[in-house]
Design a protein around this motif. Structure first.
Motif, mmCIF file in Angstrom:
data_model
loop_
_atom_site.group_PDB
_atom_site.id
_atom_site.type_symbol
_atom_site.label_atom_id
_atom_site.label_comp_id
_atom_site.label_asym_id
_atom_site.label_seq_id
_atom_site.Cartn_x
_atom_site.Cartn_y
_atom_site.Cartn_z
ATOM 1 N N SER A 96 34.379 71.158 65.749
ATOM 2 C CA SER A 96 33.118 71.013 65.016
ATOM 3 C C SER A 96 32.923 72.249 64.143
ATOM 4 N N LYS A 176 38.328 59.983 65.503
ATOM 5 C CA LYS A 176 37.156 59.714 64.673
ATOM 6 C C LYS A 176 36.588 61.023 64.130
ATOM 7 N N HIS A 178 33.080 62.428 62.416
ATOM 8 C CA HIS A 178 31.662 62.157 62.194
ATOM 9 C C HIS A 178 31.122 63.225 61.248
ATOM 10 N N TYR A 180 27.916 64.834 59.300
ATOM 11 C CA TYR A 180 26.459 64.951 59.346
ATOM 12 C C TYR A 180 25.968 65.815 58.190
ATOM 13 N N GLN A 185 23.898 61.432 60.523
ATOM 14 C CA GLN A 185 25.285 61.027 60.312
ATOM 15 C C GLN A 185 25.360 60.148 59.063
ATOM 16 N N GLU A 188 31.351 57.833 59.267
ATOM 17 C CA GLU A 188 32.308 57.904 60.372
ATOM 18 C C GLU A 188 33.635 57.400 59.839
ATOM 19 N N GLY A 228 25.516 64.439 68.367
ATOM 20 C CA GLY A 228 24.515 64.443 67.305
ATOM 21 C C GLY A 228 23.303 65.273 67.672
#
Length: 260
Positions: A96, A176, A178, A180, A185, A188, A228
């Motif tokens: 992340s 996957k 994601h 944001y 979000q 995807e 999230g």
């Protein structure tokens, strides 16, 4: 006396819950830059692990910032911050990247780098650019060059405005990705579950590509996929360095920080 004791117990319970939340939130944090100041051309790694960034044609701006006392200003097309390789940077798969971003200028007709983690034979582990003819974000992983095409607030083909701060989080969980923006979000995408990795640097700004033109602030790198809710918590200021970043170690606390 019983009343006072009950209040104390309730207070300790709340503090304990907060500390537990904090302990979970900073789990997997391997790199942090607050961009509050530079020291001899370097920006201190706020985790206290010593993975400092080296500046080239870039500077700290104390007038335009989102969190704390400054942000990293990237005006020159050759501007960069480079972080030397270290084991955690070479090994992560789930990851992340979370930061505040403020575009100073729009698109310039060229793929322009925001940041990249390189690996042997790859410049996208991940690699993140602005698109040549629109102000949005191209966020990709190898092998396969997979990820967002040209995304902005609201999703693909939506553009950013200049002169405005946005909170960005790219979260890879298995196969996957994601994406944001401002804790919402917007996309995807399928990406390689095992992306290219190995010994190489992390770059903010210029690589073999020119740098985009932007301010960046409060840059976090985790070697795990955030939820999230965790992305939202970080945007709200719930994971913040509370000791000077030039100390050997950094204390992390849960508190709100002033935002412009």
């Amino acid at each position: 006396m019983r009343y006072i004791l009950n209040i104390l117990i309730a207070f300790l319970f709340c503090v304990g819950g907060t500390l537990s939340a904090h302990a979970a939130l900073d789990d997997g944090l391997i790199l942090y830059f607050g961009f509050d100041y530079e020291t001899g051309g370097s920006v201190i790694d706020g985790t206290g692990e010593g993975h400092d960034g080296t500046l080239t044609n870039a500077s700290i701006n104390t007038d335009e910032k989102k969190v704390g006392n400054g942000s990293l200003e990237m005006l020159d097309q050759n501007a960069s911050l480079q972080v030397e390789s270290f084991p955690e940077l070479e090994e992560y798969q789930d990851n992340s990247f979370v930061f505040w971003l403020h575009f100073i200028q729009g698109h310039n007709g060229a793929w322009s780098q925001i940041f990249a983690k390189k690996a042997p034979g790859s410049d996208r582990s991940p690699g993140v650019w602005t698109c040549p003819n629109s102000l949005n974000i191209h966020y990709r992983f190898n092998p396969g060059n997979q990820g967002s095409q040209c995304a902005g607030p609201g999703g693909e083909d939506q553009q950013f405005e200049t002169g405005k701060w946005h909170h960005i989080a790219g979260v890879k969980a298995g196969g996957k990705f994601h994406f944001y923006i401002d804790a919402i979000q917007v996309g995807e995408y399928d990406v390689p579950a095992a992306h290219a990795q190995g010994e190489e640097k992390l770059y903010i700004g210029s690589t073999t590509y020119r740098s985009a033109t932007f301010y960046i602030d409060d840059f976090f790198l985790f070697n795990r996929a955030l939820s999230g809710n965790e992305v939202s918590d970080i945007m709200e200021g719930l994971l913040t360095s509370v000791e000077p970043q030039n100390k050997l170690t950094t204390t992390w606390g849960i508190l709100k920080t002033q935002r412009d």
